[in-house]
Design an enzyme around this catalytic site. Structure first.
Site, short mmCIF file in Angstrom:
data_model
loop_
_atom_site.label_atom_id
_atom_site.label_comp_id
_atom_site.label_asym_id
_atom_site.label_seq_id
_atom_site.Cartn_x
_atom_site.Cartn_y
_atom_site.Cartn_z
N SER A 80 28.58 38.76 42.91
CA SER A 80 28.93 38.97 41.50
C SER A 80 28.82 37.76 40.58
O SER A 80 28.94 37.90 39.37
CB SER A 80 30.33 39.55 41.38
N LYS A 126 36.48 35.51 33.11
CA LYS A 126 36.29 36.88 33.59
C LYS A 126 37.65 37.58 33.52
O LYS A 126 38.68 36.99 33.87
CB LYS A 126 35.74 36.85 35.02
N SER A 161 29.26 41.95 39.39
CA SER A 161 30.25 42.43 38.45
C SER A 161 30.58 41.46 37.32
O SER A 161 31.14 41.88 36.32
CB SER A 161 31.53 42.78 39.21
N1 GLN Z 1 27.84 44.47 44.00
C1 GLN Z 1 28.77 44.17 45.02
C2 GLN Z 1 29.83 45.25 45.10
O1 GLN Z 1 29.74 46.14 44.35
C3 GLN Z 1 29.39 42.82 44.81
C4 GLN Z 1 30.45 42.80 43.80
C5 GLN Z 1 31.18 41.50 43.72
O2 GLN Z 1 30.70 40.46 44.18
N2 GLN Z 1 32.38 41.55 43.15
O3 GLN Z 1 30.73 45.22 45.87
#
Ligand code: GLN
Length: 492
Positions: free
Chosen positions: A178, A79, A154
C-alpha cells in the site's frame, strides 16, 4: 511566491531557516492549492486548515527563536489510518465516520515533535484493504496523471496528494504494497520499512503481523527526511524493534551503486499479466543501474506462485480478528433501534463495513474456524516461512532484489471490480510483507499513455539506508522522479 510547492523538502527547510518565506506562507500556499485543486483529485478526507495555521505560527516562532529542528514548519498529510487527537480518523470507513481519537498515534506525535504542520488526513481504501482507493466510504481518489484512473491503494490519498503537489510528503502504511504500489501508480518514491522499524501504535490495525508505516514523497531524499521522523523504537508497540534508527539523510550517499549486486528473480519477469511497457521500463532502469556500476545476478524465488494465496489467507485472518472491535458499542457507527444486543452487533457491522471489508472478514473467519484452521491458516503460516527463507537464501548472493512494484500502470476507475483480479495485481509487493523485509519504489519512466512505471528494490532486514541511498543515486543520474503531472503544474 507561487511556486513554493516545486521546492524539495531540503529546499523548503533552507527557505524557512533563512526566512525567505514563513511556515504560515508555505502552509497557506498548500491550503490554497488544496482548495483549488482537490475538488478534482479528492485526496483529502479532512483538511485541518485552522489547526495547520496554528501549528505553522508555532513553527515560525520556533524558527525565529532558534528552536527549530531540521523540518520545523514543513507541512505534511497523514493517511487517515493514523489516529489524531481531536481530528477525525476514519480509516476510509463508514463505521469510523464519527470517530475522534482520544490520543495521537506515535507517528503523529513524532511529526508534531519534529515541528511538522498537519494539512489534513488523506483518503485510503477502507481499513487499507484494496489496491485502488475505491473502497473508501468517502469515494474514489483520482490519479493526478489521469483523473479517470485510480491512484493505487490503499495509500492512494497520500500518493495523489503528493503527486498533485497538495502536500510535500505524506505518511502511508503498507500491509501488502500500500505504499509501493500507489507510489508506482503516481510516479513517487515510497519506502516500506522493515517490520518493527516504525511504530504501529495508534495506526489502525488491518493485519498486525504485516502492517508497517512509511514515507511517501517525490524523491528518496524527501523520503529520508520523513523517515528520520517516523522511525525509532516505541515502548507502546510490542513489535517495535529495540534498535536505534539510522540517520537516513546523512546516509543518502553511504552506499554506492558501483559493485552493488542486484538480484533479478527469474520468476518475476514471466508473470502472466506483466504489462510490456512496465517490463520494458523496469529493464531499462536495471540497464541504467548496470551502467552505474551494479552487477545484475539472475536469482530464483521459487515460491512466487504461493504469494497471493498465502497473503490472502493470513491478511484476512488477522483482519477478521482485528475488526471484531467494531461492534457498535464502544465507538464508531451504531445501528438505529436494535432489537437486542445481537441485532446491534449484526446491523452495526453490516451497515458500517463496506463490501470488500465484509468479504475479508468472512474469508478470515472461515480460515480460522475450528475445522479449517490447520488446513488453511496453519498451512499458510508454514508457507509464509518458506517464502521468507527463499528471500534469505537469495540475500546470500545479492545485496538487493529488483522487481516491478506492480504488473501494470494505473488502470481506469471501476475497471477492477473483480476482487481476484485485483488481488493478483499484488503479486510483486505482498511477499515482502510476509517476510517482514524493507522495499522501496522509484519512478523509472512512463507507459504509452504517459502513466508512471515504478521499479521496486527489496533489501535485507534493516537496510532502509541502503535502499534510500541506492535510489538517491539513481535519481541523481535520472530525472523521472522530477516529472510532474499536469495538474501539479497548475498555480493558485
Ligand atoms: N492490496 C493489498 C490488500 O488489499 C495491500 C493493502 C495494503 O498494503 N494495506 O490487502
Amino acid at each position: 511566491m507561487t511556486d513554493l510547492h516545486r521546492l524539495s523538502v531540503r529546499e523548503m527547510a533552507e527557505g524557512l531557516k533563512s526566512a525567505q518565506f514563513s511556515s504560515r506562507e508555505l502552509t497557506q500556499h498548500y491550503l490554497d492549492r488544496i482548495a483549488k485543486i482537490d475538488q478534482q483529485v479528492k485526496s483529502y478526507v479532512t483538511v485541518t486548515a485552522e489547526h495547520a495555521l496554528a501549528q505553522a505560527d508555532a513553527a515560525d516562532t520556533a524558527l525565529k527563536s532558534g528552536q527549530a529542528t531540521a523540518l520545523t514548519g514543513i507541512p505534511l498529510a497523514h493517511k487517515d489510518i493514523f489516529c489524531t487527537q481531536g481530528i477525525k480518523t476514519t480509516a476510509g470507513s463508514k463505521i469510523l465516520d464519527n470517530f475522534i481519537s482520544p490520543y495521537d498515534a506515535t507517528v503523529v506525535v513524532k511529526a508534531k515533535t519534529a515541528g511538522l504542520v498537519t494539512l489534513g488526513k488523506v483518503n485510503m481504501d477502507e481499513f487499507a484493504m484494496g489496491s485502488t482507493s475505491e473502497s473508501s466510504y468517502y469515494g474514489a481518489t483520482k490519479n493526478p496523471w489521469n483523473l479517470d484512473c485510480v491512484p493505487g491503494g490503499s495509500s492512494g490519498g497520500s500518493a495523489a496528494a503528493v503527486a498533485a503537489d497538495l502536500a510535500p510528503f505524506a505518511t502511508g502504511t503498507d500491509t501488502g504494497g500500500s505504499i509501493r504500489q500507489p507510489a508506482s501508480f503516481c510516479g513517487l518514491t515510497g519506502l516500506k520499512p522493515t517490520y518493527g522499524r516504525v511504530s504501529r501504535f495508534g495506526m489502525i490495525a488491518y493485519a498486525s503481523s504485516l502492517d508497517q508505516g512509511g514515507p511517501m514523497a517525490r524523491s528518496a531524499e524527501d523520503c529520508a527526511y520523513l523517515m528520520n521522523v517516523m522511525a525509532g523504537h516505541d515502548q507502546k508497540d510490542s513489535t517495535s524493534v529495540q534498535k536505534d534508527a539510522d540517520d537516513y539523510v546523512a546516509n543518502l550517499n553511504a552506499t554506492t551503486v558501483k559493485g552493488l549486486r542486484i538480484g533479478i528473480p527469474k520468476q518475476y519477469f514471466n508473470v502472466a499479466g506483466l504489462d510490456t511497457d512496465v517490463k520494458a521500463r523496469v529493464e531499462e532502469s536495471l540497464k541504467k543501474l548496470e551502467d552505474m556500476g551494479a552487477t545484475l545476478v539472475e536469482i530464483d524465488l521459487n515460491m512466487t506462485d504461493a504469494y497471493v494465496p498465502t497473503y490472502y489467507l493470513i491478511a484476512p485472518a488477522e483482519a477478521s480478528s482485528n475488526l471484531q472491535r467494531y461492534d457498535g458499542v464502544r465507538y464508531g457507527y451504531r445501528a438505529e433501534n436494535p432489537k437486542d444486543i445481537l441485532d446491534l452487533y449484526k446491523r452495526s457491522r453490516s451497515e458500517g463495513f463496506g463490501a470488500e471489508v465484509q468479504r475479508r472478514i468472512l474469508i478470515g473467519t472461515y480460515a480460522l474456524s475450528a475445522g479449517y484452521y490447520d488446513a488453511y491458516y496453519v498451512k499458510a503460516q508454514k508457507v509464509r516461512r518458506l517464502i521468507q527463507q527463499d528471500f534469505l537464501k537469495a540475500f546470500e548472493s545479492v545485496d538487493v532484489i529488483a522487481a516491478p512494484s506492480a504488473p501494470t500502470t494505473a488502470y481506469k476507475i471501476g475497471a477492477s471490480l473483480d476482487p481476484v483480479e485485483m488481488y493478483l495485481g499484488d503479486i510483486y509487493t505482498i511477499a515482502v510483507n510476509l517476510a517482514g523485509l524493507p522495499a522501496i519504489n522509484t519512478p523509472v519512466g512512463f507507459d504509452a499513455n504517459n502513466l508512471p512505471v515504478g521499479l521496486q528494490l527489496i533489501g535485507n532486514y534493516w537496510s532502509e539506508s541502503q535502499l534510500l541511498s541506492v535510489v538517491h543515486q539513481y535519481q541523481q543520474a535520472t530525472d523521472w522522479h522530477t516529472k510532474r503531472a499536469a495538474i501539479a503544474e497548475e498555480n493558485t
